[in-house]
Design an enzyme around this catalytic site. Structure first.
Site, PDB file in Angstrom:
ATOM      1  N   LYS A   1     -13.241  -4.939  -6.766  1.00  0.00           N
ATOM      2  CA  LYS A   1     -14.192  -3.836  -6.845  1.00  0.00           C
ATOM      3  C   LYS A   1     -13.509  -2.534  -7.241  1.00  0.00           C
ATOM      4  CE  LYS A   1     -13.956  -3.862  -1.796  1.00  0.00           C
ATOM      5  NZ  LYS A   1     -14.701  -4.302  -0.611  1.00  0.00           N
TER       6      LYS A   1
ATOM      7  N   LYS B   1      -7.466 -11.386  -9.861  1.00  0.00           N
ATOM      8  CA  LYS B   1      -8.682 -11.676  -9.109  1.00  0.00           C
ATOM      9  C   LYS B   1      -9.723 -10.584  -9.378  1.00  0.00           C
ATOM     10  CE  LYS B   1      -7.752  -9.294  -4.725  1.00  0.00           C
ATOM     11  NZ  LYS B   1      -7.694  -9.426  -3.242  1.00  0.00           N
TER      12      LYS B   1
ATOM     13  N   LYS C   1       0.813  -1.219   0.000  1.00  0.00           N
ATOM     14  CA  LYS C   1       0.000   0.000   0.000  1.00  0.00           C
ATOM     15  C   LYS C   1       0.849   1.273   0.000  1.00  0.00           C
ATOM     16  CE  LYS C   1      -3.950  -2.160   2.329  1.00  0.00           C
ATOM     17  NZ  LYS C   1      -4.856  -2.104   1.173  1.00  0.00           N
TER      18      LYS C   1
END
Length: 339
Positions: A209, A206, A116
């Site tokens: 969203k 994968k 991140k």
């Protein structure tokens, strides 16, 4: 004493079909199986949610998130407890104590923090400290099993280390969660364990969203016929043979996985049913219909659940959570010399 199973899904945005089939639905089945002899803590980690952008209004997301469990078939009883992380102040207080036990070095080594923060000039401290708050979430309730993906196992290991370090130095206060291998064995429910639904347009990744391409993912709120059309437009290949081969035929393999999960059929049985078939259109039509039926049923049940039902469950769950968490926090404070 009853053992405690603890789970939570961040309320940053709505779930994809992949989130639902791979995480939420297995947890519902696990809870229904074990709620007679275990405490099932289903909490909304809203403090974790605010470390990144939230789509929509957070408290409405909380309610929607918990409605998903009921619509997925969760049978509520006295051993199932819904609560919001932020409504149990002991989470934040124990996090601070554990911060004084954790080291900067081990938090710097957390893979998710590295991912991140990569390429960014700065990230907020909440992202760095996320694993310590997660440890507090677990240790306050003596949780033994925490159904999470393998990407969270490093955080579980940190939780175990912090508990061991605290116990050695101060007192035997914390119960260690089960080791990752034991977590996997406990969460095993059959032939579809570990399946991860892939991106419909790029099946090497994968389903996410965060992907802006609408046809790459199916959201739980998608109109069922629209979701079916997304399946019909899914990327496949030109080999002309239906077989499960995630390396050479990831698109076809992904469709077989979706069919297995949406119909609750062992993946191997689905593979055997379609083995040797050559008409990709037939497979797509079958999977599209399975997805349509699943979403239609889920959305019908979801519409029948009122906000007040969830608020009532939260009220009773948060009374329970505060009683348990405050007792454990008090023990830790005494051991640390704060009480």
């Amino acid at each position: 004493m009853k053992s405690t199973i603890l789970t939570g899904i961040r309320a940053n945005s709505e779930l994809t079909l992949g989130n639902f089939l791979g995480a939420l639905l297995p947890m519902v089945r696990l809870a229904n199986t074990h709620s007679a002899d275990s405490h099932i803590n289903i909490f909304v980690p809203d403090l974790h949610s605010i470390i990144s952008a939230v789509d929509g209004e957070l408290q409405q997301n909380v309610i929607k998130s918990l409605k998903n469990y009921l619509a997925a078939g969760l049978t509520v009883n006295k051993n199932i407890h819904f609560y919001r992380q932020s409504r149990v102040p002991a989470h934040s207080e124990l996090c601070w104590i554990l911060n004084c036990v954790a080291s900067m070095g081990e938090l710097n080594r957390m893979t998710q923090y590295k991912d991140k923060s990569e390429g960014k000039d700065s990230v907020n401290v909440g992202i760095f400290d996320y694993p310590v708050l997660m440890a507090a979430d677990i240790l306050l309730y003596d949780a033994k099993y925490i159904p999470v993906g393998e990407d969270q196992f490093q955080h579980l290991e940190l939780t175990r280390r912090l508990a061991e370090r605290f116990n050695r130095k101060y007192n035997e206060i914390f119960t260690l969660p089960a080791e990752p291998k034991a977590q996997i064995e406990f969460m095993s429910t059959g032939g579809n364990d570990g399946i991860r639904i892939r991106d419909l347009q790029n099946p090497e990744k994968k389903m996410s969203k965060s992907n802006p391409a609408p046809n790459s993912k199916i959201m739980l709120s998608d109109e069922p016929t629209v979701a079916a059309k997304k399946i019909m437009s899914a990327t496949t290949d030109s080999l002309g043979k239906i077989q499960y081969d995630m390396f050479n035929q990831p698109g076809i393999s992904n469709l077989l996985q979706i069919e297995a999960l949406t119909t609750d059929t062992p993946l191997q049985d689905v593979i055997s049913t379609w083995a040797g078939e050559t008409h990709y259109g037939d497979l797509k039509q079958k999977v599209a219909e399975s997805v349509r039926v699943l979403l239609e049923d889920f959305q019908t049940k979801l519409a029948e659940i009122s906000d007040q039902q969830i608020l009532d469950l939260l009220e009773s769950g948060e009374i329970y959570a505060n009683e348990v968490a405050n007792q454990k926090l008090h023990e830790a404070q005494v051991a640390f010399g704060l009480r």
